[in-house]
Design a protein around this motif. Structure first.
Motif, PDB file in Angstrom:
ATOM      1  N   LEU A 184      -9.785 -20.350   6.222  1.00  0.00           N
ATOM      2  CA  LEU A 184     -10.911 -19.434   6.016  1.00  0.00           C
ATOM      3  C   LEU A 184     -10.523 -18.747   4.690  1.00  0.00           C
ATOM      4  N   ARG A 185     -11.980 -18.222   4.148  1.00  0.00           N
ATOM      5  CA  ARG A 185     -11.773 -17.307   2.991  1.00  0.00           C
ATOM      6  C   ARG A 185     -12.341 -15.995   3.498  1.00  0.00           C
ATOM      7  N   VAL A 186     -11.204 -14.980   3.247  1.00  0.00           N
ATOM      8  CA  VAL A 186     -11.555 -13.633   3.807  1.00  0.00           C
ATOM      9  C   VAL A 186     -11.283 -12.557   2.865  1.00  0.00           C
ATOM     10  N   THR A 187     -11.957 -11.469   2.751  1.00  0.00           N
ATOM     11  CA  THR A 187     -11.883 -10.438   2.015  1.00  0.00           C
ATOM     12  C   THR A 187     -11.689  -9.245   2.961  1.00  0.00           C
ATOM     13  N   VAL A 188     -10.698  -8.369   2.818  1.00  0.00           N
ATOM     14  CA  VAL A 188     -10.263  -7.446   3.629  1.00  0.00           C
ATOM     15  C   VAL A 188      -9.845  -6.234   2.998  1.00  0.00           C
ATOM     16  N   THR A 189     -10.260  -4.997   3.454  1.00  0.00           N
ATOM     17  CA  THR A 189      -9.983  -3.692   3.058  1.00  0.00           C
ATOM     18  C   THR A 189      -8.891  -2.957   3.948  1.00  0.00           C
ATOM     19  N   SER A 190      -7.894  -2.761   3.639  1.00  0.00           N
ATOM     20  CA  SER A 190      -6.924  -2.503   4.619  1.00  0.00           C
ATOM     21  C   SER A 190      -6.092  -1.104   4.134  1.00  0.00           C
ATOM     22  N   MET A 191      -5.473  -0.328   4.925  1.00  0.00           N
ATOM     23  CA  MET A 191      -4.960   0.900   4.830  1.00  0.00           C
ATOM     24  C   MET A 191      -3.617   1.025   4.055  1.00  0.00           C
ATOM     25  N   CYS A 192      -3.195   1.710   3.059  1.00  0.00           N
ATOM     26  CA  CYS A 192      -2.038   1.587   2.374  1.00  0.00           C
ATOM     27  C   CYS A 192      -1.445   3.178   2.244  1.00  0.00           C
ATOM     28  N   SER A 193      -0.504   3.483   2.999  1.00  0.00           N
ATOM     29  CA  SER A 193       0.108   4.902   2.912  1.00  0.00           C
ATOM     30  C   SER A 193       0.835   5.072   1.718  1.00  0.00           C
ATOM     31  N   MET A 194       0.320   5.856   0.689  1.00  0.00           N
ATOM     32  CA  MET A 194       1.020   5.945  -0.547  1.00  0.00           C
ATOM     33  C   MET A 194       1.663   7.496  -0.376  1.00  0.00           C
ATOM     34  N   ASP A 195       2.625   7.414  -1.394  1.00  0.00           N
ATOM     35  CA  ASP A 195       3.466   8.753  -1.300  1.00  0.00           C
ATOM     36  C   ASP A 195       3.268   8.841  -2.872  1.00  0.00           C
ATOM     37  N   LEU A 196       2.224  10.104  -3.063  1.00  0.00           N
ATOM     38  CA  LEU A 196       1.979  10.745  -4.303  1.00  0.00           C
ATOM     39  C   LEU A 196       2.831  11.622  -4.978  1.00  0.00           C
ATOM     40  N   SER A 197       3.983  11.896  -4.458  1.00  0.00           N
ATOM     41  CA  SER A 197       4.853  13.098  -5.094  1.00  0.00           C
ATOM     42  C   SER A 197       5.293  12.662  -6.548  1.00  0.00           C
ATOM     43  N   ARG A 198       5.406  11.332  -7.036  1.00  0.00           N
ATOM     44  CA  ARG A 198       5.607  11.220  -8.240  1.00  0.00           C
ATOM     45  C   ARG A 198       4.582  10.847  -9.319  1.00  0.00           C
ATOM     46  N   PHE A 199       3.208  10.821  -8.980  1.00  0.00           N
ATOM     47  CA  PHE A 199       2.196  10.526  -9.517  1.00  0.00           C
ATOM     48  C   PHE A 199       1.918  11.289 -10.574  1.00  0.00           C
ATOM     49  N   PRO A 200       1.499  10.801 -11.783  1.00  0.00           N
ATOM     50  CA  PRO A 200       1.217   9.198 -12.098  1.00  0.00           C
ATOM     51  C   PRO A 200       2.447   8.341 -12.507  1.00  0.00           C
ATOM     52  N   LEU A 201       3.620   8.861 -12.234  1.00  0.00           N
ATOM     53  CA  LEU A 201       4.898   7.997 -12.658  1.00  0.00           C
ATOM     54  C   LEU A 201       5.464   7.378 -11.202  1.00  0.00           C
ATOM     55  N   CYS A 206       2.534  -1.639  -0.888  1.00  0.00           N
ATOM     56  CA  CYS A 206       1.545  -1.733   0.277  1.00  0.00           C
ATOM     57  C   CYS A 206       1.732  -3.249   1.128  1.00  0.00           C
ATOM     58  N   SER A 207       1.098  -3.415   2.004  1.00  0.00           N
ATOM     59  CA  SER A 207       1.277  -4.405   3.030  1.00  0.00           C
ATOM     60  C   SER A 207       0.016  -4.733   3.832  1.00  0.00           C
ATOM     61  N   LEU A 208      -0.176  -6.015   3.769  1.00  0.00           N
ATOM     62  CA  LEU A 208      -1.415  -6.625   4.638  1.00  0.00           C
ATOM     63  C   LEU A 208      -0.683  -7.477   5.766  1.00  0.00           C
ATOM     64  N   GLU A 209      -1.097  -6.675   7.014  1.00  0.00           N
ATOM     65  CA  GLU A 209      -0.373  -7.068   8.226  1.00  0.00           C
ATOM     66  C   GLU A 209      -1.231  -8.017   9.097  1.00  0.00           C
ATOM     67  N   ILE A 210      -0.879  -9.151   9.756  1.00  0.00           N
ATOM     68  CA  ILE A 210      -1.488 -10.007  10.631  1.00  0.00           C
ATOM     69  C   ILE A 210      -0.837 -10.299  12.000  1.00  0.00           C
ATOM     70  N   TYR A 266       3.751 -10.066   7.601  1.00  0.00           N
ATOM     71  CA  TYR A 266       3.653  -8.966   6.572  1.00  0.00           C
ATOM     72  C   TYR A 266       3.420  -9.543   5.103  1.00  0.00           C
ATOM     73  N   ILE A 267       2.350  -9.308   4.803  1.00  0.00           N
ATOM     74  CA  ILE A 267       2.248  -9.580   3.084  1.00  0.00           C
ATOM     75  C   ILE A 267       2.648  -8.129   2.117  1.00  0.00           C
ATOM     76  N   ASN A 268       3.578  -8.150   1.706  1.00  0.00           N
ATOM     77  CA  ASN A 268       4.014  -6.931   0.930  1.00  0.00           C
ATOM     78  C   ASN A 268       3.879  -7.125  -0.740  1.00  0.00           C
ATOM     79  N   PHE A 269       3.486  -6.155  -1.204  1.00  0.00           N
ATOM     80  CA  PHE A 269       3.231  -6.454  -2.627  1.00  0.00           C
ATOM     81  C   PHE A 269       3.696  -4.802  -3.454  1.00  0.00           C
TER      82      PHE A 269
END
Length: 473
Positions: A184-201, A206-210, A266-269
């Motif tokens: 099946l073809r799915v579009t999913v919006t999932s949470m990604c906990s980001m660490d922005l202490s080095r933003f924008p460098l 992120c990971s999609l968990e099944i 887990y699908i990690n990128f």
């Protein structure tokens, strides 16, 4: 004679009735043959007419009442509300994923949106069927509702849906031995906990968990079908702000206190942010504002209308840049890399305004001290000194020029300053009260602050940039 005639009439009547019965039998037989020809299937007619190339096509199984999917797969003979091998061995469900697109990454919402093809592989002997060619059969989403399929869901997902244009993007393929492929073809919006202490460098992972929602690892075991090769991506995937560095798969077990252990895939990128956009929109404007604030060090300290607006303008511009950057960012409780750069730049701009305030204040204080000294000295108007022109150079005249707001006494302030300077060089017996050493201690050259600032400010800012970029790059 009469007897013979009666016998002949009787024989004739019996023959006529026999012929009529034969005709009726023939008519009924002909009608039944015509009816049989009309009702016989096309496959039987094809066998009778072997020479026709049109009738040599393969048999259409959908035209026979005994070849429906329910009957071919024995769907009505089993209870598909239970998993395969219920109460026995664990169902092994293999998974592979093809990522079609990675749509958006949001720092404000801390999530990402991904469109993918997810495929499930398992074996259900209840769906096995007899086939002489050992070929699989493919069905659409209508049959999926009648059989058992894995109840997978996306952990930490905010929104997800299966595409339904023009029909439901669902495919079911069944093999004779009971193996099943469900895609099946799915579009999913999932949470990604980001660490922005080095933003924008920064670099984000992120990971999609099944995971199965109902079946624990005792009933259903999820695994990647082809190991590390179970995840494939489209080479055309690209993002405006990020560079996709890596896609990889992992698997772990998750525990819930009320239900037990579950297999989780887990699908990690990994994403690395492009810095060029922020260099143009944030870093370069901030640096130019700091450099613009240094221009006031080369402007005459008496030019108040020139130096004050310049300092205020650079301060307000830096405030606008800081506000614009923070408006597009989440309200995190820690300091980001861009905050350090912008606030240090703001401090440099603010200090340039404070520097002029110090120069102006010290100039005012010096003028007051000189005025008090002139009031305490006897009038030396018209006096000449033998070494006046030799000991008082042109630079000294320029350095002791008229300050803003100094009253012109007797029409020549410069002449009075020269006389005061010479009077303090003479013996204390001549002046009578104040020595040259006391005057020297009160003399403050306010030009020195601007001169030092022309070197200290640029040097300090360059040193800050070297440390900043070496730490975050």
């Amino acid at each position: 004679m009469r007897t013979d005639v009666l016998l002949l009439l009787l024989a004739w009547m019996v023959g006529a009735s026999g012929r009529s019965i034969g005709r009726s039998r023939h008519v009924r037989q002909t009608y039944s043959q015509i009816r049989f020809i009309r009702e016989v299937p096309s496959t039987v007619q094809g066998r009778q007419k072997v020479g026709s190339p049109i009738l040599r096509r393969s048999t259409d199984m959908t035209k026979t009442t005994m070849t429906k999917s329910e009957q071919l797969l024995s769907i009505n003979d089993h209870d598909f509300t239970m998993r395969p091998g219920f109460g026995g061995h664990t169902v092994q469900v293999g998974v592979d994923v093809q990522v079609e697109s990675l749509d958006t990454i949001s720092e404000v919402d801390m999530d990402f949106t991904m469109t993918l093809y997810i495929r499930h592989y398992w074996k259900d002997e209840r769906l096995s069927f007899h086939s002489t060619t050992n070929k699989s059969m493919t069905f659409d989403g209508r049959l999926v509702k009648k059989i058992w399929v894995p109840d997978l869901f996306f952990v930490h997902s905010k929104r997800s849906f299966t595409h339904d244009t023009t029909t439901d993007n669902v495919m079911l393929r069944v093999y004779p031995d009971g193996k099943v492929l469900y895609s099946l073809r799915v579009t999913v919006t999932s949470m990604c906990s980001m660490d922005l202490s080095r933003f924008p460098l920064d670099t984000q992972t992120c990971s999609l968990e099944i995971e199965s929602y109902a079946y624990t690892d005792d009933d259903l075991m999820l695994y990647w079908k082809k190991g590390n090769n179970s995840l494939s991506t489209d080479e055309r995937i690209s993002l405006s702000q990020f560079l996709i560095q890596e896609f990889h798969t992992t698997s772990k077990k998750s525990f819930y206190s009320s239900t037990g252990w579950y297999n989780r895939l887990y699908i990690n990128f990994t994403l690395r942010r492009h810095i060029f956009f922020f260099l143009l929109q944030t870093y370069f404007p901030a640096t130019l504002m700091v450099m613009l604030s240094w221009v006031s060090f080369w402007i005459d300290r008496r030019a108040v209308p020139a130096r004050v607006p310049l300092g205020i303008t650079t301060v307000l511009t830096m405030s606008t840049i800081i506000t614009g950057v923070n408006a597009s960012m989440p309200r995190v409780s820690y300091i980001k890399a861009v905050d350090i750069y912008l606030w240090v730049s703001f401090v440099f701009v603010f200090l340039s305004v404070i520097e002029y305030a110090a120069v102006n204040y010290l100039s005012t204080v010096q003028e007051r001290k000189e005025r008090k000294l002139r009031e305490r000295l006897p009038c030396t108007c018209g006096m000449t000194h033998p070494g006046m022109m030799g000991s008082y150079s042109e630079d000294d005249v320029n350095n002791t020029g008229n300050y803003g707001g100094v009253p012109m006494e007797n029409g020549a302030v410069m002449q009075q300053r020269m006389m005061v300077h010479l009077d303090f060089e003479e013996n204390d017996q001549i002046t009578g009260h104040v020595g040259s050493s006391a005057y020297s201690s009160m003399w403050i050259d306010t030009h020195a602050i601007d001169k030092y600032s022309r070197v200290i400010f640029p040097g300090s800012y360059i040193l800050f940039n070297i440390i900043y970029w070496s730490c975050y790059l």
